[in-house]
Write a protein that holds these residues in place. Sequence first.
Motif, PDB file in Angstrom:
ATOM      1  N   GLU A 202       0.822  -1.207   0.000  1.00  0.00           N
ATOM      2  CA  GLU A 202       0.000   0.000   0.000  1.00  0.00           C
ATOM      3  C   GLU A 202       0.862   1.265   0.000  1.00  0.00           C
ATOM      4  OE1 GLU A 202      -3.094  -0.785  -0.205  1.00  0.00           O
ATOM      5  OE2 GLU A 202      -2.918  -2.889   0.430  1.00  0.00           O
ATOM      6  N   ALA A 203       2.112   1.127   0.424  1.00  0.00           N
ATOM      7  CA  ALA A 203       3.018   2.274   0.494  1.00  0.00           C
ATOM      8  C   ALA A 203       4.430   1.746   0.690  1.00  0.00           C
ATOM      9  CB  ALA A 203       2.636   3.216   1.641  1.00  0.00           C
ATOM     10  N   TYR A 204       5.384   2.672   0.623  1.00  0.00           N
ATOM     11  CA  TYR A 204       6.774   2.358   0.920  1.00  0.00           C
ATOM     12  C   TYR A 204       7.220   3.193   2.110  1.00  0.00           C
ATOM     13  CZ  TYR A 204       6.575   0.095  -3.601  1.00  0.00           C
ATOM     14  OH  TYR A 204       6.220  -0.721  -4.633  1.00  0.00           O
ATOM     15  N   THR A 205       8.300   2.749   2.752  1.00  0.00           N
ATOM     16  CA  THR A 205       8.795   3.468   3.921  1.00  0.00           C
ATOM     17  C   THR A 205      10.286   3.748   3.778  1.00  0.00           C
ATOM     18  OG1 THR A 205       9.293   1.433   5.151  1.00  0.00           O
ATOM     19  CG2 THR A 205       7.090   2.376   5.444  1.00  0.00           C
ATOM     20  N   PHE A 310       0.447  -1.476  -9.892  1.00  0.00           N
ATOM     21  CA  PHE A 310       1.527  -1.493  -8.917  1.00  0.00           C
ATOM     22  C   PHE A 310       1.405  -0.304  -7.961  1.00  0.00           C
ATOM     23  CE2 PHE A 310       3.062   0.735 -12.691  1.00  0.00           C
ATOM     24  CZ  PHE A 310       3.594   1.903 -12.165  1.00  0.00           C
ATOM     25  N   ASP A 311       2.225  -0.321  -6.924  1.00  0.00           N
ATOM     26  CA  ASP A 311       2.190   0.695  -5.873  1.00  0.00           C
ATOM     27  C   ASP A 311       2.804   1.998  -6.389  1.00  0.00           C
ATOM     28  OD1 ASP A 311       2.426   2.230  -3.573  1.00  0.00           O
ATOM     29  OD2 ASP A 311       2.972   0.524  -2.306  1.00  0.00           O
ATOM     30  N   HIS A 312       1.971   3.056  -6.527  1.00  0.00           N
ATOM     31  CA  HIS A 312       2.437   4.340  -7.038  1.00  0.00           C
ATOM     32  C   HIS A 312       2.836   5.314  -5.925  1.00  0.00           C
ATOM     33  CE1 HIS A 312       0.580   2.801 -10.697  1.00  0.00           C
ATOM     34  NE2 HIS A 312       1.146   3.774 -11.373  1.00  0.00           N
ATOM     35  N   ALA A 313       2.988   4.826  -4.708  1.00  0.00           N
ATOM     36  CA  ALA A 313       3.317   5.718  -3.593  1.00  0.00           C
ATOM     37  C   ALA A 313       4.706   6.320  -3.771  1.00  0.00           C
ATOM     38  CB  ALA A 313       3.247   4.946  -2.282  1.00  0.00           C
TER      39      ALA A 313
END
Length: 600
Positions: A202-205, A310-313
């Motif tokens: 859902e996100a990256y860190t 894909f995750d666009h965060a």
Amino acid sequence: MVEVDEIMNFKIKFYTMLEILGILLLAGQFFCVVQGDVHFYDFVITEKNFTRLCMTKSMPVVNESFPGPVIRVHKGDTVFVNVYNEGDYGVTIHWHGVKQPRNPWSDGPEYITQCAIAPASNFSYEVIFSDEEGTLWWHAHSDWTRATVHGAIVVLPAIGSTYPFPEPDEEEIIVLAAWYIGDLKVLVDVALDTGGDLPHSEAYTINGETGDFSECSNGKTYRWMVDYGKKYLLRIVNAVMNAEMFFAVAGHNLTVVGMDGHYIKPIATDYIMISPGQTMDVLLTANQSLGQYYIAARQFSSENVAVTGFDHANVTAILEYRGNYSFPSPPSFPSTLPLYLDFSAAVNFTKHIRSLASQDYPVHVPLNISTRMFITVSMNSILCAGCSDGSDDGILSTSLNNISWFNPTTDVLFAYYRNISGVYTPDFPDFPPSFYNFTGDEFSENIILTVQATKVKILNYNETVEIVFQGTNVLEGSVNHPMHLHGHSFYVVGSGFGNFDNETDPQGFNLVDPPEVTTFGVPKKGWIAIRFVTKNPGVWFWHCHLDRHLSWGMNTVFIVKNGDTAETSIRPPPAYMPSCKVPLLKDWRQNDDGLDDIAI
């Protein structure tokens, strides 16, 4: 040969004997093997609540931190890590990029060199450093637990020596990771049980925080304080589960000087592309106007451009200069950060990676090859007559040379060391079952379908190996595949696009200063050629470091046989290894041999 139905009693007796002799064995190994300093760490795995994206969830972490603690050593040191599992699930730990000479017992991949450390138990790893220098990392190697159980390893130059570049004033560790909503263990188990799609992040860190552009992150973005004029060494780890990442710092140039525990020729750049499993050492000089600058990363997607799920965060941290000044505007965002689908940017960065190849850091590329392999790296389909949803349709799978790996019921290392039959077969093929237009658009049914097996490749000690990994476009699934080898580093002597030509492509191999790495990407619709020497006896895992592909079977095992001396043979096992237990929730690719839930 000992049959598989005798494993349980044999292993219990074997480990009982070793427990009695444990203290004596450990003491003898301690004084005979350790050459550098010795360090001791306690890792306590617990479930802890974390709140990101406006939601709170419980997840396994080490010593209550995400990412986990940093291990610091000098080149040639030894570390003993006692892992206490107080979490809800079994877990193992892998020391990524550490060769572990003669010591596969502490390498960590589940069902390959050990079985999981059960809840309410512990296991002590002996981590032996040899020629590694720079940044490495550790992570869980069971199911998808590594999403939250991971941390950096800093390997400083040996005492009395220094870096092959001007010594930095300070250093900063940057760990990139993925964030999932919900219980990731449950999500993965259900997907594997039903044959459904595996979870997407859902996100990256960055160092545990999702950054200013995600919900409910106000005031929580990670901040890195710097002094004007100082030179910093950034130690960057890509612990993301399933994404290669572009990374940049607004207003600042980067100089990449190391990768995967080896130094490289400096690369001056304003962004990097780093694959899952890779680490990089990067110099940054704080020479800009006093203020705040975004550190940012986003996914590089090498999938078909039609794939948009894909995750666009965009994950961010903040580089902030110390000083007495005001912040009249928000931090600037790095204009040099490539966009998600910028394939050219990824290739242009990767092609500049070369070994340092100096007098102090020479390369030893094998020239006379004794074993050649050609391995196709492919998405596939597998028939799922046993799926819980009743489907008989083909389900996504992955393969190496059309073999989709599934885990045995005890670890391969124990079976090999004790000569136990029925756990694996030693016939992983050197070539795919057929040759075809690997990067084409149309494929026959026998190419699309893969077979499941636990096949390993047996290699003699001190063999010189060349492997060409060939990407395929089966199911239009061609992407970059970051391939990782345990127990060894390897030289990437060539790469290209299209189908490998074994007559013309070797003429362009770089045998002078190829990068020496432990993880490197097979390019989309392309190939890489690698070389290494089998100087480390043991059982060593080969796998794609995209965990979606690992879970679907893009794995195999290399067994390196003992040499002729004690110094070139596997060390004896430790006094205790975790017992094996087949998971209660069995996925559709698990072998059904009647040993479910039996401790071994």
